[in-house]
Motif scaffolding. Structure first.
Motif, short mmCIF file in Angstrom:
data_model
loop_
_atom_site.label_atom_id
_atom_site.label_comp_id
_atom_site.label_asym_id
_atom_site.label_seq_id
_atom_site.Cartn_x
_atom_site.Cartn_y
_atom_site.Cartn_z
N SER A 105 56.77 59.68 55.95
CA SER A 105 56.27 59.49 57.16
C SER A 105 55.42 58.37 57.42
N SER A 126 53.55 58.18 65.60
CA SER A 126 54.15 58.59 64.31
C SER A 126 55.54 58.75 64.18
N THR A 128 59.22 59.35 61.53
CA THR A 128 59.86 59.67 59.89
C THR A 128 60.94 58.90 60.06
N SER A 135 64.56 55.39 61.90
CA SER A 135 63.39 56.22 62.18
C SER A 135 63.65 57.09 63.31
N THR A 138 57.90 60.46 66.40
CA THR A 138 57.41 61.79 66.82
C THR A 138 56.23 61.50 67.59
#
Length: 436
Positions: A105, A126, A128, A135, A138
């Motif tokens: 993360s 953000s 992950t 990637s 989020t």
């Protein structure tokens, strides 16, 4: 910490005398950069790149503009391609170079360099990174900065791969740097030592959240001090001066200069050592020399939970000297000052300083002679203080919203002779910052 000049009336938590000069303050009036949009996209072969659309209320020339990335443990994983540019009221789009990320993360945000200083701007988002999948973005509900001050909730100094975006070698604004590179240091004057302290702390463990502070949190910054030297990517070992220099203190009421030689990491703890050793900086001789660390230009935060586990020097059952754990904005006092802990007159005290004043108080009970956890939750409209997981106070007036950096220092006020002891070692087991 900065505002306490002259005699400190602990029983009333009052302030006495004067204001600081401009050289005691951080550089003010940072330019305002606004992020209109920010995203990360995954491409072929696990490569990802970032795109940011930004503007500024007035025309400014940036030495570098980039998208900074931090891993869950605070590691630097910035996108390549930092570039110098000129911003104005019309939106401009920045597209980074591509890079791959190890699974995990990450948080990311826009960072820019101007006048040899790095700043970060909300929102902080953000993503992950998965094995072989690039990637996945989020959304993060972080507010857009106001038009008067760049907001930040993550480290501000970035280290992009391009030479143009290399962070400055000095640790603070040059207007505050000392005029002498090193002190005159006569032989130490021996004095009574403080109560013997343990040589090591209990092993640190990464916690799910701050002790006693309710809510759901994720850690955005931390140092467990488990190495053999200070982490220079997170901390400076003096106050607003060149790297390695001995510098003056933040507050004119202090009796110690600050030297990197008084800062060390050993036995799982940060050590900030105070010695009675006359030390001259910029033509002024201080009777003591001590240790300080700050995250200025390396990490700053807007809101969150701030916590440190600290062993303070003691004088009997009282807290000796002026040990402090606090956060400060670049434009003091307008940006605010969050004092999580100050040892004042033998007590453990807390305050929040701004242009509205410096309300606060001192906790009942004994918080010296052992390891104690000092924490505070800073959010819109309030600062709430927790010692050893118990709420000891709350302030709801004059709470600011500008980013602040962290400071830990083992200060001393010569006028408080009743509780002053040297040599003295302030030890820190860990420092952690969480946000929702």
């Amino acid at each position: 910490m900065r505002t306490k000049l002259g005699v400190l009336a602990v029983t009333t938590a009052a302030l006495a005398g004067g204001v600081l000069t401009q050289t005691d303050q951080a550089e003010a009036s940072t330019p305002n950069v606004v992020v209109d949009s920010l995203s990360v996209s995954a491409g072929a072969n696990g490569q990802s790149k970032a795109t940011a659309t930004v503007h500024s209320a007035r025309t400014i020339k940036l030495q570098a503009l980039t998208v900074a990335v931090r891993s869950a443990d605070g590691g630097n994983n910035d996108f390549p391609g930092a570039t110098a540019t000129t911003l104005g009221p019309r939106s401009a789009t920045f597209t980074s170079g591509s890079r791959t990320f190890q699974p995990g993360s990450y948080t990311y945000y826009v960072a820019y360099k101007v006048r040899d200083h790095w700043y970060s701007v909300s929102p902080v988002k953000s993503f992950t990174a998965g094995t072989g999948t690039g990637s996945t973005v989020t959304p993060t509900p972080t507010p857009t900065p106001t038009a008067t001050q760049p907001a930040s909730s993550t480290p501000t100094t970035t280290a992009p791969s391009t030479p143009a975006a290399t962070p400055p070698s000095t640790t603070a604004p040059t207007s505050s740097a000392p005029t002498t590179p090193a002190p005159t240091t006569p032989a130490p004057v021996s004095s009574a030592p403080s109560t013997p302290a343990p040589t090591s702390s209990a092993p640190s463990t990464t916690a799910a959240g701050p002790v006693g502070i309710p809510g759901t949190w994720h850690q955005v910054f931390g140092d467990e001090f488990n190495g053999s030297s200070l982490d220079g990517s997170k901390w400076n070992s003096n106050w607003f001066g060149c790297s390695g220099c001995v510098t003056k203190p933040p507050n004119s009421a202090e009796g110690s200069a600050y030297s990197p030689s008084q800062v060390s990491v050993a036995d799982g703890s940060l050590h900030l050592k105070l010695a009675q050793q006359p030390t001259t900086v910029a033509g002024k001789t201080y009777p003591y020399v001590s240790g300080i660390v700050t995250s200025n230009n390396k990490a700053q935060f807007t809101y969150g939970a701030f916590e440190a586990r600290i062993y303070t020097p003691s004088s009997g059952s009282q807290m000796a000297n002026w040990p402090s754990f606090w956060a400060d904005g670049q434009n003091w006092p307008t940006d605010g000052e969050l004092d999580v802990l100050e040892g004042l007159g033998g007590s453990a005290c807390y305050h929040f300083h701004s242009t509205a004043g410096g309300p606060g108080g001192c906790a009942s009970g004994t918080y010296s002679g052992g390891w104690h956890t000092f924490g505070a939750e800073w959010k819109q409209g309030s600062a709430t203080y927790y010692y050893d997981g118990k709420q000891v106070g709350q302030i709801t007036t004059g709470i600011t919203s500008s980013p602040m950096y962290l400071i830990l220092n083992n200060a001393i006020n010569p006028s408080h002779s009743g509780t002053n002891i040297a040599p003295a070692d302030m030890m820190v087991d860990y420092v952690r910052v969480w946000q929702h």
